[in-house]
Motif scaffolding. Structure first.
Motif, PDB file in Angstrom:
ATOM      1  N   ASP A  61       2.590  -5.270  -7.939  1.00  7.03           N
ATOM      2  CA  ASP A  61       1.353  -5.122  -7.195  1.00  7.03           C
ATOM      3  C   ASP A  61       1.846  -4.365  -5.849  1.00  7.03           C
ATOM      4  O   ASP A  61       1.040  -3.902  -5.244  1.00  7.03           O
ATOM      5  N   ILE A  62       3.049  -4.762  -5.385  1.00  6.35           N
ATOM      6  CA  ILE A  62       3.556  -4.081  -3.998  1.00  6.35           C
ATOM      7  C   ILE A  62       3.578  -2.550  -4.274  1.00  6.35           C
ATOM      8  O   ILE A  62       3.415  -1.839  -3.419  1.00  6.35           O
ATOM      9  N   VAL A  63       4.028  -2.254  -5.519  1.00  4.89           N
ATOM     10  CA  VAL A  63       4.172  -0.656  -5.863  1.00  4.89           C
ATOM     11  C   VAL A  63       2.773  -0.223  -5.653  1.00  4.89           C
ATOM     12  O   VAL A  63       2.429   0.789  -5.096  1.00  4.89           O
ATOM     13  N   ARG A  64       1.995  -0.819  -6.226  1.00  3.92           N
ATOM     14  CA  ARG A  64       0.394  -0.413  -6.209  1.00  3.92           C
ATOM     15  C   ARG A  64      -0.080  -0.321  -4.659  1.00  3.92           C
ATOM     16  O   ARG A  64      -0.567   0.895  -4.379  1.00  3.92           O
ATOM     17  N   GLN A  65       0.210  -1.430  -3.845  1.00  2.00           N
ATOM     18  CA  GLN A  65      -0.285  -1.235  -2.625  1.00  2.00           C
ATOM     19  C   GLN A  65       0.464  -0.025  -1.692  1.00  2.00           C
ATOM     20  O   GLN A  65      -0.306   0.617  -1.053  1.00  2.00           O
ATOM     21  N   LEU A  66       1.865   0.041  -2.046  1.00  2.00           N
ATOM     22  CA  LEU A  66       2.402   1.346  -1.369  1.00  2.00           C
ATOM     23  C   LEU A  66       1.867   2.343  -1.893  1.00  2.00           C
ATOM     24  O   LEU A  66       1.783   3.528  -0.980  1.00  2.00           O
ATOM     25  N   LYS A  67       1.389   2.693  -3.032  1.00  2.00           N
ATOM     26  CA  LYS A  67       0.994   4.015  -3.420  1.00  2.00           C
ATOM     27  C   LYS A  67      -0.317   4.140  -3.069  1.00  2.00           C
ATOM     28  O   LYS A  67      -0.841   5.506  -2.747  1.00  2.00           O
ATOM     29  N   GLN A  68      -1.212   3.165  -2.787  1.00  2.00           N
ATOM     30  CA  GLN A  68      -2.478   3.365  -2.469  1.00  2.00           C
ATOM     31  C   GLN A  68      -2.506   3.961  -0.974  1.00  2.00           C
ATOM     32  O   GLN A  68      -3.351   4.406  -0.415  1.00  2.00           O
ATOM     33  N   ARG A  69      -1.587   3.465  -0.247  1.00  2.00           N
ATOM     34  CA  ARG A  69      -1.512   3.978   1.124  1.00  2.00           C
ATOM     35  C   ARG A  69      -0.635   5.258   1.600  1.00  2.00           C
ATOM     36  O   ARG A  69      -0.172   5.484   2.298  1.00  2.00           O
ATOM     37  N   ASN A  70      -0.387   5.690   0.296  1.00  2.00           N
ATOM     38  CA  ASN A  70       0.551   6.963   0.230  1.00  2.00           C
ATOM     39  C   ASN A  70       1.751   6.924   0.900  1.00  2.00           C
ATOM     40  O   ASN A  70       2.099   7.569   1.753  1.00  2.00           O
ATOM     41  N   SER A  71       2.315   5.641   0.835  1.00  2.00           N
ATOM     42  CA  SER A  71       3.771   5.613   1.259  1.00  2.00           C
ATOM     43  C   SER A  71       4.874   6.583   0.878  1.00  2.00           C
ATOM     44  O   SER A  71       4.898   7.139  -0.229  1.00  2.00           O
ATOM     45  N   LYS A  72       5.734   7.041   1.882  1.00  2.00           N
ATOM     46  CA  LYS A  72       6.795   8.094   1.349  1.00  2.00           C
ATOM     47  C   LYS A  72       7.980   7.450   0.883  1.00  2.00           C
ATOM     48  O   LYS A  72       8.924   8.252   0.585  1.00  2.00           O
ATOM     49  N   ALA A  73       7.795   6.190   0.950  1.00  2.00           N
ATOM     50  CA  ALA A  73       9.341   5.443   0.758  1.00  2.00           C
ATOM     51  C   ALA A  73       9.652   5.472  -0.797  1.00  2.00           C
ATOM     52  O   ALA A  73       8.734   5.562  -1.588  1.00  2.00           O
ATOM     53  N   GLY A  74      10.851   5.725  -1.261  1.00  2.00           N
ATOM     54  CA  GLY A  74      11.345   5.741  -2.532  1.00  2.00           C
ATOM     55  C   GLY A  74      11.271   4.373  -3.060  1.00  2.00           C
ATOM     56  O   GLY A  74      11.590   3.437  -2.388  1.00  2.00           O
TER      57      GLY A  74
END
Lengths: 225, 419
Positions: A61-74
């Motif tokens: 779910d954290i991966v989902r959240q990060l992708k939702q806000r277009n995080s650039k983190a690997g």
């Protein structure tokens, strides 16, 4: 460079943190889902390491959240469940890599570096160590500006050494890096030695210093100032 | 043999001699009765003859017109009594011998001795006898047939719930347990059987679930402590002031940890295959997978100076999970590399119906049957986990294929065949 480590097991968190700290990273950590998603929102990291099974939530779910806000983190998923389903789901969600526990810290380090290199955070595509230059995008190696033709295994071996420069790398870690899960069934490390001998010869033919030291009983270390 | 056929066979075995005995009895009984009737009518005729003799005015012989035997003759000797006998006379009209019942008796009248012979064709009786016997046989045959048919029908109806239970048991799959499978029926015995079976399968199923959960959890729970140990070991290795002896010890710990985690991974894999967790399926050509794997292992093969001989006449395709196909071939090839001798050979051949991998090597020190058993291994390879071939067997069986082992001309061969 900042790394966020999301892992609920304190001992594992501690040792990963220590190893990465020695590599010169700033490591933040979170032990449960809530703290993890707070931190992931608050700061920008170069790389986030996420354990899937977390208290109070699922790492995916954290991966989902990060992708939702277009995080650039690997994003690298580290999981105790070596299940192909989890791996596929994680990678589909946008994670960059998947590492099954138990892993070697040298392997984790090489995955992080490869990821950061791919994302080109430091703006420099070549790795230069004295007379050796590696361009990972092209899998090309030059020594004193002369190209060195390496086999796939020799190239991977050299890159693994350089990624874990000044570290003691065990033969098991090398076998795992080169052959993956297949190395589980291997009962001898002779073939590592064969690749290493060839690599050393190809490098020294072009006038390269032998940076690879044999560490008695354990493995090797790439020592370059 | 089916129970019903067995019952019928036993009935037949018992009823045949009984029927034969009964047939004999009735034959003689009927025959005796009929003969009594004939003899009575002969005696009656004799009385008529005596009447006739008594009415004679002078002694004379009389021949009956209807046959050549009957008649009254003057006899010289003076015997008394009557004798019944059977004889047959050639009938010129019918052109065959006809059975006759003959009564001979002596009679004395007016100081003359007469021999009275009365004959009567007994073919009527014979025919009656035959008719009666065939009626008897027909009735018996009909009864027997009716008995068997009825018995068969009743048996079929009675055993129907049992056969239903049997077929349900045959298709019972512990992984897809269905609690409502063994329904209640109105035959007490079968009902009890179904209740017992329901209880038993539920127990087996819950044990199976527990076992499955335990293996899964235990293996997963082991991964994190292993990861911690491994991570700390890596940190310890970085220490700059280790003595040689300590480095040896570190190496031993690392190798042991590696083995432990490999063991754990293999067990998780086995559990997953057995729990049917590899759903995805595709038509996989083992030949193609092998070519890729041989490429991947080329350095291992070179290190042992092995020769590869391939005989690919055609692909060998199995509908299976791609991940498991890789695991299958890599385990077989690693086995062929590991148990080979330096400078030995690996032969891979593929045809539409068989796929085989063989390698040169010393004969087995364990029994062939133990080859696929978990943790059974040949002494020579102490470092192996003893799980590789067991994984191979599990995958092959999971897709209903068969794998056979043989050792000929110094070569171990594993052959996979379609079901």
């Amino acid at each position: 460079m900042k790394i966020l480590l999301i892992e609920d097991e304190p001992e594992l968190r501690k040792s990963i943190k220590q190893y990465l700290h020695q590599e010169g990273y700033l490591v933040e950590s979170a032990a449960d889902f809530i703290k993890a998603s707070e931190k992931a929102f608050d700061y920008d990291y170069s790389c986030i390491l996420i354990d899937i099974t977390l208290p109070k939530g699922n790492g995916l779910d954290i991966v989902r959240q990060l992708k939702q806000r277009n995080s650039k983190a690997g994003i690298i998923i580290i999981s105790a469940k070596n299940s192909s389903d989890d791996k596929i789901t994680g990678l589909d969600l946008g994670a960059d890599d998947y590492l099954a526990k138990p892993f070697d810290l040298a392997e984790l380090n090489s995955r992080i570096k490869a990821l950061i290199r791919r994302r080109n955070f430091d703006g420099n595509k070549a790795i230069v160590i004295n007379e050796i230059t590696i361009v990972p995008e092209e899998r090309a190696v030059t020594v004193n500006n002369q190209p060195v033709i390496l086999t796939a295994r020799e190239y991977d071996l050299l890159l693994f050494f350089i990624t874990n420069k000044s570290r003691v790398v065990s033969k098991n870690a090398i076998a795992e890096h080169l052959w993956g899960d297949e190395s589980d069934q291997m009962d001898s490390h002779d073939f590592i030695y064969v690749h290493l001998r060839n690599l050393r010869k190809k490098l020294s033919d072009k006038g390269c210093v032998d940076y690879i030291q044999t560490i008695y009983g354990i493995g090797y270390s790439f020592k370059a100032s | 043999m089916r129970l019903i056929n067995k019952t019928i066979l036993y009935y037949l075995l018992i009823s045949f001699p009984l029927l034969i005995i009964a047939g004999f009895f009735s034959y003689f009984l009927i025959k005796g009765e009929l003969q009594d009737g004939v003899d009575e009518s002969l005696a009656k005729e004799r009385l008529n003859a005596i009447h006739l003799i008594n009415s004679f005015s002078r002694p004379q012989s009389v021949n009956a017109s209807f046959d050549s035997l009957s008649g009254i003759k003057l006899a010289k000797n003076e015997k008394a009594g009557e004798v019944f006998s059977d004889t047959s006379i050639y009938d010129t009209a019918e052109q065959e011998f006809v059975p006759y019942r003959v009564l001979k008796s002596y009679y004395r009248s007016n100081s003359n001795n007469y021999l009275i012979t009365i004959a009567k064709a007994s073919f009527e009786q014979e025919e009656l006898m035959e008719g009666l016997l065939s009626a008897f046989v027909l009735i018996i045959a009909f009864l027997v047939a009716a008995f068997f048919i009825v018995n068969w029908l009743i048996s079929k109806a009675l055993w129907k719930p049992f056969h239903k239970t049997l077929s349900e048991l045959g298709t019972y799959d512990i992984r897809k347990h269905d609690y409502h499978k063994f329904e209640s029926v109105n035959t007490a015995e079968f009902n009890e059987l179904n209740i017992a079976l329901s209880k038993m399968t539920e127990k087996i199923h819950s044990d199976f679930l527990q076992q499955k959960e335990f293996t899964e959890n235990a293996s997963h729970e082991m991964q994190t402590p292993l990861a911690i140990a491994k991570a700390n070991l890596s940190l310890l290795m970085q220490s700059s002031n280790l003595k040689e002896e300590e480095m040896d010890q570190l190496q031993t710990i690392e190798n042991t940890l590696k083995k432990l985690s490999a063991l754990n991974k293999s067990l998780i894999l086995l559990t997953k295959i057995e729990n049917n967790q590899f759903h995805k399926k595709a038509a996989i050509d083992l030949k193609e997978i092998t070519v890729k794997a041989l490429e991947n292992y080329s350095d291992l093969i070179q290190a042992k100076n092995l020769k590869i001989e391939t005989g690919f006449s055609a692909g060998f395709t199995i509908e299976m999970n791609p991940v498991l196909a890789d695991v299958l071939i890599s385990n077989l090839l690693q086995n062929a590399i590991r148990h080979n001798k330096a400078g030995g050979v690996i032969q891979v051949s593929s045809a539409p119906n068989t796929f085989s991998i063989s390698n040169s090597g010393e004969p087995l020190t364990i029994h062939e049957e133990e080859l696929f058993v978990r943790f059974k291994k040949n002494d020579a390879s102490k470092d192996s986990l003893g799980l590789g071939l067991s994984i191979v067997k599990t995958i092959i069986s999971h897709y209903n294929h068969t794998i056979a082992y043989s050792y000929t001309d110094g070569k171990h061969t594993f052959t996979i065949t379609h079901p």
